[in-house]
Motif scaffolding. Structure first.
Motif, PDB file in Angstrom:
ATOM      1  N   LEU A 101      -2.682   8.708  13.380  1.00 15.76           N
ATOM      2  CA  LEU A 101      -3.341   9.359  12.252  1.00 15.76           C
ATOM      3  C   LEU A 101      -3.377  10.867  12.463  1.00 15.76           C
ATOM      4  O   LEU A 101      -3.977  11.361  13.423  1.00 15.76           O
ATOM      5  CB  LEU A 101      -4.759   8.816  12.080  1.00 15.76           C
ATOM      6  CG  LEU A 101      -4.831   7.342  11.669  1.00 15.76           C
ATOM      7  CD1 LEU A 101      -6.270   6.843  11.723  1.00 15.76           C
ATOM      8  CD2 LEU A 101      -4.256   7.156  10.272  1.00 15.76           C
ATOM      9  N   THR A 146      -3.890   9.870   5.782  1.00 20.27           N
ATOM     10  CA  THR A 146      -3.763   8.462   6.117  1.00 20.27           C
ATOM     11  C   THR A 146      -2.443   8.274   6.862  1.00 20.27           C
ATOM     12  O   THR A 146      -1.621   9.187   6.962  1.00 20.27           O
ATOM     13  CB  THR A 146      -3.824   7.589   4.846  1.00 20.27           C
ATOM     14  OG1 THR A 146      -3.970   6.218   5.218  1.00 20.27           O
ATOM     15  CG2 THR A 146      -2.584   7.757   3.973  1.00 20.27           C
ATOM     16  N   ARG A 147      -2.205   7.089   7.384  1.00 17.84           N
ATOM     17  CA  ARG A 147      -0.982   6.798   8.140  1.00 17.84           C
ATOM     18  C   ARG A 147       0.226   6.851   7.190  1.00 17.84           C
ATOM     19  O   ARG A 147       0.196   6.267   6.110  1.00 17.84           O
ATOM     20  CB  ARG A 147      -1.109   5.405   8.762  1.00 17.84           C
ATOM     21  CG  ARG A 147      -0.220   5.163   9.960  1.00 17.84           C
ATOM     22  CD  ARG A 147      -0.497   3.788  10.552  1.00 17.84           C
ATOM     23  NE  ARG A 147      -1.890   3.512  10.786  1.00 17.84           N
ATOM     24  CZ  ARG A 147      -2.567   3.865  11.883  1.00 17.84           C
ATOM     25  NH1 ARG A 147      -1.944   4.512  12.857  1.00 17.84           N
ATOM     26  NH2 ARG A 147      -3.829   3.561  12.016  1.00 17.84           N
ATOM     27  N   TYR A 199       3.706   4.883   2.686  1.00 19.94           N
ATOM     28  CA  TYR A 199       2.355   4.563   3.139  1.00 19.94           C
ATOM     29  C   TYR A 199       2.216   3.102   3.550  1.00 19.94           C
ATOM     30  O   TYR A 199       2.973   2.237   3.093  1.00 19.94           O
ATOM     31  CB  TYR A 199       1.349   4.895   2.033  1.00 19.94           C
ATOM     32  CG  TYR A 199       1.350   6.360   1.695  1.00 19.94           C
ATOM     33  CD1 TYR A 199       0.681   7.272   2.494  1.00 19.94           C
ATOM     34  CD2 TYR A 199       2.058   6.836   0.591  1.00 19.94           C
ATOM     35  CE1 TYR A 199       0.692   8.630   2.197  1.00 19.94           C
ATOM     36  CE2 TYR A 199       2.077   8.184   0.284  1.00 19.94           C
ATOM     37  CZ  TYR A 199       1.393   9.078   1.101  1.00 19.94           C
ATOM     38  OH  TYR A 199       1.420  10.420   0.808  1.00 19.94           O
ATOM     39  N   PHE A 200       1.231   2.862   4.383  1.00 23.88           N
ATOM     40  CA  PHE A 200       0.924   1.532   4.885  1.00 23.88           C
ATOM     41  C   PHE A 200      -0.168   0.910   4.027  1.00 23.88           C
ATOM     42  O   PHE A 200      -1.178   1.560   3.745  1.00 23.88           O
ATOM     43  CB  PHE A 200       0.441   1.607   6.335  1.00 23.88           C
ATOM     44  CG  PHE A 200       1.507   1.968   7.329  1.00 23.88           C
ATOM     45  CD1 PHE A 200       2.019   1.016   8.194  1.00 23.88           C
ATOM     46  CD2 PHE A 200       2.002   3.268   7.408  1.00 23.88           C
ATOM     47  CE1 PHE A 200       3.005   1.342   9.115  1.00 23.88           C
ATOM     48  CE2 PHE A 200       2.989   3.608   8.324  1.00 23.88           C
ATOM     49  CZ  PHE A 200       3.493   2.638   9.178  1.00 23.88           C
ATOM     50  N   ASP A 217      -3.459  -1.341   3.037  1.00 22.61           N
ATOM     51  CA  ASP A 217      -4.730  -1.722   3.668  1.00 22.61           C
ATOM     52  C   ASP A 217      -5.188  -0.734   4.732  1.00 22.61           C
ATOM     53  O   ASP A 217      -5.959  -1.096   5.625  1.00 22.61           O
ATOM     54  CB  ASP A 217      -4.659  -3.140   4.255  1.00 22.61           C
ATOM     55  CG  ASP A 217      -4.257  -4.176   3.216  1.00 22.61           C
ATOM     56  OD1 ASP A 217      -4.748  -4.065   2.070  1.00 22.61           O
ATOM     57  OD2 ASP A 217      -3.452  -5.060   3.524  1.00 22.61           O
ATOM     58  N   GLU A 218      -4.751   0.505   4.655  1.00 20.59           N
ATOM     59  CA  GLU A 218      -5.248   1.539   5.563  1.00 20.59           C
ATOM     60  C   GLU A 218      -6.558   2.100   5.002  1.00 20.59           C
ATOM     61  O   GLU A 218      -6.616   2.492   3.833  1.00 20.59           O
ATOM     62  CB  GLU A 218      -4.235   2.677   5.694  1.00 20.59           C
ATOM     63  CG  GLU A 218      -3.080   2.382   6.601  1.00 20.59           C
ATOM     64  CD  GLU A 218      -3.476   2.383   8.070  1.00 20.59           C
ATOM     65  OE1 GLU A 218      -4.314   3.196   8.483  1.00 20.59           O
ATOM     66  OE2 GLU A 218      -2.923   1.546   8.805  1.00 20.59           O
ATOM     67  N   ASN A 238      -6.352   5.440   3.038  1.00 21.44           N
ATOM     68  CA  ASN A 238      -5.610   5.584   1.784  1.00 21.44           C
ATOM     69  C   ASN A 238      -6.497   6.114   0.662  1.00 21.44           C
ATOM     70  O   ASN A 238      -6.086   6.983  -0.100  1.00 21.44           O
ATOM     71  CB  ASN A 238      -4.980   4.253   1.377  1.00 21.44           C
ATOM     72  CG  ASN A 238      -3.803   3.863   2.259  1.00 21.44           C
ATOM     73  OD1 ASN A 238      -3.342   4.645   3.078  1.00 21.44           O
ATOM     74  ND2 ASN A 238      -3.327   2.643   2.108  1.00 21.44           N
TER      75      ASN A 238
END
Length: 199
Positions: free
Chosen positions: A136, A141-142, A161-162, A164-165, A168
């Protein structure tokens, strides 16, 4: 003749790499096997062009031709695969896909090319990176950064983007349209994202 020895870690990594293409829908064999052209994702004749986003402050031009970034640092392994397509859902062969991201600690390598590399799509428009889940970066966000270009066409600069981060919802740049499909696999995760680029 010298015999190559493989340990369990090597076999899991190789399996995950192959599974990255197996995760494409419908199943796609690994690169280099000379497989017939697979069916590309379903399309009603007009797919939306992938949304653009800022490249951020840490882009470095002239990254190495390097689709395997696992040796650049620690972290959970991730195989990111997909297609580069036209808006008519035709695969784009030979498209440049350039990926860069933070390391597990959230830092970018600004003096070298760790977690930075590019490749070109195969004849079926497929790409695959073997890398690590990024850490991070403060305030974000990731995410992954990506540039995609076919020939001398325009460059698509975007971020992935990932799902369920927790970050987000707090990230002002986050866009749901750029979420990867992520699934678990032995030894890491599989990611899928198909880029649609304008001519």
């Amino acid at each position: 003749m010298q015999q190559t020895k493989f340990n369990r870690r090597d076999l899991v990594a190789a399996g995950l790499a192959a599974a990255g293409f197996a995760a494409l829908s419908p199943p796609v064999p690994a690169l280099g096997q000379g497989a017939a052209l697979p069916l590309t994702p379903s399309c009603d004749g007009k797919a939306a062009v992938t949304r653009r986003q800022t490249e951020g402050p840490y882009f470095t031009p002239s990254s190495p031709l390097k689709p395997d970034l696992r040796g650049d640092g620690a972290g959970e392994m991730l195989a990111l695969s997909g297609f580069v397509l036209t808006p008519q859902c035709r695969p784009v062969a030979g498209a440049l896909v350039d990926l860069w991201h933070a390391n597990v600690g959230g830092d970018y390598d600004n003096s070298g090319f760790r977690f930075r590399g590019h490749q070109f799509t195969d004849a079926q428009g497929r790409y695959q990176f073997l890398t690590r889940v990024p850490g991070l970066y403060p305030g974000r966000t990731r995410h992954f950064h990506v540039k995609v270009r076919a020939g001398r066409g325009p460059v698509l600069t975007t971020q992935l983007y990932f799902p369920d981060e927790p970050g987000n919802t707090r990230d002002g740049i986050f866009d749901r349209a750029l979420l990867m499909a992520i699934s678990a696999a032995e030894g890491g995760r599989l990611g899928r994202f198909d880029f649609v680029i304008a001519g």
